[in-house]
Design a protein around this motif. Structure first.
Motif, PDB file in Angstrom:
ATOM      1  N   GLY A  79       0.800  -1.199   0.000  1.00  0.00           N
ATOM      2  CA  GLY A  79       0.000   0.000   0.000  1.00  0.00           C
ATOM      3  C   GLY A  79       0.840   1.260   0.000  1.00  0.00           C
ATOM      4  O   GLY A  79       2.074   1.214  -0.113  1.00  0.00           O
ATOM      5  N   PRO A  80       0.193   2.396   0.131  1.00  0.00           N
ATOM      6  CA  PRO A  80       0.915   3.674   0.074  1.00  0.00           C
ATOM      7  C   PRO A  80       1.844   3.863   1.252  1.00  0.00           C
ATOM      8  O   PRO A  80       1.626   3.285   2.331  1.00  0.00           O
ATOM      9  CB  PRO A  80      -0.212   4.714   0.094  1.00  0.00           C
ATOM     10  CG  PRO A  80      -1.379   4.014   0.721  1.00  0.00           C
ATOM     11  CD  PRO A  80      -1.264   2.574   0.313  1.00  0.00           C
ATOM     12  N   TYR A 128       0.029  -1.222   4.966  1.00  0.00           N
ATOM     13  CA  TYR A 128      -0.511  -2.518   5.363  1.00  0.00           C
ATOM     14  C   TYR A 128       0.599  -3.481   5.778  1.00  0.00           C
ATOM     15  O   TYR A 128       1.622  -3.590   5.111  1.00  0.00           O
ATOM     16  CB  TYR A 128      -1.321  -3.138   4.216  1.00  0.00           C
ATOM     17  CG  TYR A 128      -2.504  -2.288   3.808  1.00  0.00           C
ATOM     18  CD1 TYR A 128      -3.690  -2.312   4.547  1.00  0.00           C
ATOM     19  CD2 TYR A 128      -2.429  -1.447   2.710  1.00  0.00           C
ATOM     20  CE1 TYR A 128      -4.764  -1.521   4.191  1.00  0.00           C
ATOM     21  CE2 TYR A 128      -3.501  -0.654   2.341  1.00  0.00           C
ATOM     22  CZ  TYR A 128      -4.665  -0.695   3.079  1.00  0.00           C
ATOM     23  OH  TYR A 128      -5.727   0.102   2.727  1.00  0.00           O
ATOM     24  N   GLY A 129       0.366  -4.175   6.901  1.00  0.00           N
ATOM     25  CA  GLY A 129       1.350  -5.163   7.327  1.00  0.00           C
ATOM     26  C   GLY A 129       1.254  -5.562   8.781  1.00  0.00           C
ATOM     27  O   GLY A 129       2.146  -6.237   9.288  1.00  0.00           O
ATOM     28  N   ALA A 130       0.174  -5.174   9.491  1.00  0.00           N
ATOM     29  CA  ALA A 130       0.045  -5.525  10.912  1.00  0.00           C
ATOM     30  C   ALA A 130      -1.417  -5.824  11.241  1.00  0.00           C
ATOM     31  O   ALA A 130      -2.327  -5.302  10.589  1.00  0.00           O
ATOM     32  CB  ALA A 130       0.559  -4.392  11.795  1.00  0.00           C
ATOM     33  N   ILE A 131      -1.629  -6.644  12.257  1.00  0.00           N
ATOM     34  CA  ILE A 131      -2.988  -7.040  12.636  1.00  0.00           C
ATOM     35  C   ILE A 131      -3.242  -6.853  14.126  1.00  0.00           C
ATOM     36  O   ILE A 131      -4.147  -7.460  14.695  1.00  0.00           O
ATOM     37  CB  ILE A 131      -3.275  -8.499  12.227  1.00  0.00           C
ATOM     38  CG1 ILE A 131      -2.233  -9.462  12.825  1.00  0.00           C
ATOM     39  CG2 ILE A 131      -3.329  -8.634  10.717  1.00  0.00           C
ATOM     40  CD1 ILE A 131      -2.533 -10.936  12.568  1.00  0.00           C
ATOM     41  N   ALA A 138       6.780  -2.632  10.076  1.00  0.00           N
ATOM     42  CA  ALA A 138       7.220  -1.236  10.170  1.00  0.00           C
ATOM     43  C   ALA A 138       8.525  -1.122  10.943  1.00  0.00           C
ATOM     44  O   ALA A 138       9.438  -0.371  10.553  1.00  0.00           O
ATOM     45  CB  ALA A 138       6.137  -0.397  10.837  1.00  0.00           C
ATOM     46  N   LEU A 139       8.637  -1.851  12.030  1.00  0.00           N
ATOM     47  CA  LEU A 139       9.836  -1.737  12.860  1.00  0.00           C
ATOM     48  C   LEU A 139      11.016  -2.518  12.282  1.00  0.00           C
ATOM     49  O   LEU A 139      12.176  -2.127  12.479  1.00  0.00           O
ATOM     50  CB  LEU A 139       9.517  -2.176  14.287  1.00  0.00           C
ATOM     51  CG  LEU A 139       8.616  -1.165  15.017  1.00  0.00           C
ATOM     52  CD1 LEU A 139       8.006  -1.771  16.268  1.00  0.00           C
ATOM     53  CD2 LEU A 139       9.395   0.099  15.363  1.00  0.00           C
TER      54      LEU A 139
END
Length: 445
Positions: A79-80, A128-131, A138-139
Motif C-alpha cells: 500500500g501507500p 498494510y502489514g500488521a494485525i 514497520a519496525l
C-alpha cells in the motif's frame, strides 16, 4: 522550540502529536531501566524467544546469529507509504517504550532514534502489514534503515543518516512492539479531541440561529444525571449561548440531547486516551526482561486499544448524526423564521446542497465505525491464533477526522448564514474551505 523529554513514563497523546509534526525537540531522558534490561539480557542462559530461537511457529528451533535475517524477512509492507508525521510518531513511541525498560536492546540506539526524529529522517514504512499483535513490518524496516540496508526518507536539508549497528540478538526485541499502531491511536485521539471541542462552538452557533432553548443545558438537569462529559458540554454551551425567551416548549433532539450525546463521546474519548497513554508508557515487550529473567508473555496484544477505538468510532457517529440533524433544522423556516434552505428569495436553493455534502461525510463515518474486534486471524501454522486488529481500529479512527470535519463545517456554514442573513445563490466550496480551515486551527492534521 520546546523540548519533549522522554523517560518511559510520561508520554501523552498530545506529546506524540507534537513530535509527529516537528513542534518539539525530542530528547532521550535517563536510560537507567533500558541499561539494566540490556545488562540482564546479555547474561541470560537457556532458550529465549527471538534471541536464541526462531519466531512464530519456529519458536522451538534453535538459531544462531539469525537476527538480521529476521529483520530482512519481516521488512515487508504494502500500500501507500505512511506519511512522515505518522512515521515520526512511531519512532517517538518506540523510543519511549525502550526507555521504559524491558526490551533488553542496546541503549546506545536511543539517542540515534532521537536524532532521527529531530533531523526529519523517517523509515519507508507502508500502510498494510500488521494485525494488532505487533508492528513487525514497520519496525523491521526501521531496523534495516539503522543498519544502512534500507534508505531513510531524508529531510530537505542534507544531514548525516542515523545509523546504528544493531546486534543480531537485538533484532526481535527491537521490533516486538505496537509502536506504529499506538502512534496512529495517539494522533487520532489528539485530533478528535480538538474537533469535539470545536463542535461545541459550532453547536452554539446553531443554538443561536435556531432560537433553541437553553433549558436542557441547565445545571439542575446535569446534576440529575451526573455523567462528567455531559456536564462539561452543557457548562461550556451555557457560556457560549445566551438565548432569549424559548421559541418552543421543546426543541428537536439535535439541540435538546446535544449535551447527552456529545458528552458521551467525550467520555468514550477519555477512556480511549487513558488506554493509549497506558500503553505508550508500558513495557509491552515479549519476552519481557525484568529482574534477572526473561518473561514470555502476551503484553503485546492490543485488545484494550482495539476495543476502545471501536467504541470511539461508534460514538463519533452519534454526535455527527446530531450535527446533520441540526443542519436539517437550520433549513426549516419553522425554526429560523426565514425562507427554506436559508435562501434569499422564494424558490432559490440557498444552502440546500450542504445537507448532501454532510450526509456523504456521515455515510463515510458510519462505514468507518464498522467494528474490527468481531474478527480474528490464525497465522504461523496456528501458533498465533488470535489478533486484536487495533492497527485497523486506530487507522480507521484517523480516517474519521476528515469526514467529521466536513460535517462540522457544513453546520458552521449554515449557522453562520442563518445568523448573518441569506445571500444570492453561489458556490459554497470556499465557505466550506474557510470553515474547515477554522476548525483545523491551531493544529494541522
Amino acid at each position: 522550540m520546546d523540548r519533549l523529554t522522554l523517560d518511559g513514563t510520561g508520554l501523552s497523546c498530545a506529546g506524540v502529536h507534537a513530535a509527529a509534526h516537528g513542534r518539539v525537540e525530542v530528547v532521550a531522558g535517563p536510560a537507567g531501566r533500558a541499561r539494566a534490561a540490556w545488562a540482564t539480557a546479555r547474561e541470560l542462559t537457556g532458550p529465549v524467544y527471538g534471541r536464541g530461537t526462531g519466531v512464530g511457529a519456529n519458536k522451538d528451533v534453535a538459531v544462531e546469529h539469525g537476527g538480521h535475517d529476521l529483520l530482512r524477512s519481516h521488512a515487508c509492507g504494502a500500500g501507500p507509504p505512511v506519511p512522515p508525521e505518522r512515521a515520526r510518531a512511531m519512532l517517538t513511541v518506540r523510543l519511549n517504550q525502550l526507555l521504559a525498560g524491558g526490551a533488553g536492546v542496546d541503549p546506545e540506539v536511543l539517542p540515534v532514534l532521537a536524532y532521527a526524529i529531530n533531523a526529519g529522517f523517517t523509515p519507508p514504512v507502508r500502510t498494510y502489514g500488521a494485525i494488532g499483535t505487533g508492528d513487525l513490518t514497520a519496525l523491521a524496516t526501521t531496523a534495516l534503515c539503522l543498519l544502512g540496508e534500507l534508505p531513510w526518507h531524508t529531510p530537505p536539508s542534507p544531514s548525516q543518516a542515523p545509523l546504528f549497528p544493531l546486534a543480531p540478538e537485538d533484532a526481535l526485541p527491537f521490533i516486538s512492539s505496537g509502536a506504529a499502531t499506538l502512534a496512529d491511536a495517539a494522533i487520532a485521539c489528539h485530533r478528535l479531541r480538538e474537533l469535539l471541542d470545536a463542535a461545541v462552538g459550532v453547536a452554539a452557533l446553531s443554538f443561536t440561529a435556531a432560537g433553541a432553548s437553553a433549558e436542557p443545558l441547565a445545571a439542575a438537569v446535569q446534576e440529575a444525571r451526573p455523567h462528567p462529559g455531559q456536564a462539561a458540554v452543557a457548562e461550556r454551551l451555557r457560556a457560549l449561548h445566551a438565548p432569549g425567551p424559548p421559541a418552543r416548549v421543546q426543541d428537536p433532539y439535535g439541540f435538546r440531547a446535544f449535551a447527552q450525546v456529545h458528552g458521551a463521546v467525550l467520555d468514550v474519548l477519555g477512556r480511549a486516551e487513558q488506554t493509549v497513554e497506558t500503553d505508550l508508557n508500558a513495557a509491552t515487550e515479549n519476552p519481557l526482561i525484568s529482574g534477572s529473567l526473561a518473561w514470555h508473555n502476551g503484553n503485546f496484544h492490543s485488545a484494550p486499544v482495539a476495543l476502545a477505538f471501536d467504541a470511539l468510532r461508534a460514538a463519533l457517529v452519534q454526535t455527527a448524526q446530531l450535527g446533520t440533524a441540526r443542519l436539517a433544522t437550520l433549513m426549516d423556516p419553522a425554526h429560523t423564521g426565514g425562507l427554506p434552505f436559508l435562501a434569499d428569495r422564494p424558490g432559490a436553493s440557498g444552502a440546500m446542497i450542504l445537507e448532501y455534502v454532510a450526509q456523504d461525510a456521515l455515510a463515510e463515518l458510519r462505514h468507518l465505525a464498522t467494528p474490527v474486534t468481531t474478527g480474528t486471524a490464525v497465522i504461523s501454522l496456528g501458533t498465533e491464533d488470535h489478533a486484536g486488529f487495533a492497527t485497523q481500529a486506530a487507522r480507521q479512527a484517523l480516517r474519521c477526522v476528515e469526514p467529521y470535519e466536513i460535517v462540522l463545517a457544513c453546520e458552521r456554514v449554515a449557522a453562520t448564514r442563518a445568523l448573518d442573513g441569506p445571500t444570492p445563490d453561489r458556490p459554497l466550496t470556499r465557505d466550506l474551505d474557510a470553515a474547515l480551515s477554522a476548525l483545523r486551527t491551531p493544529s494541522t492534521s
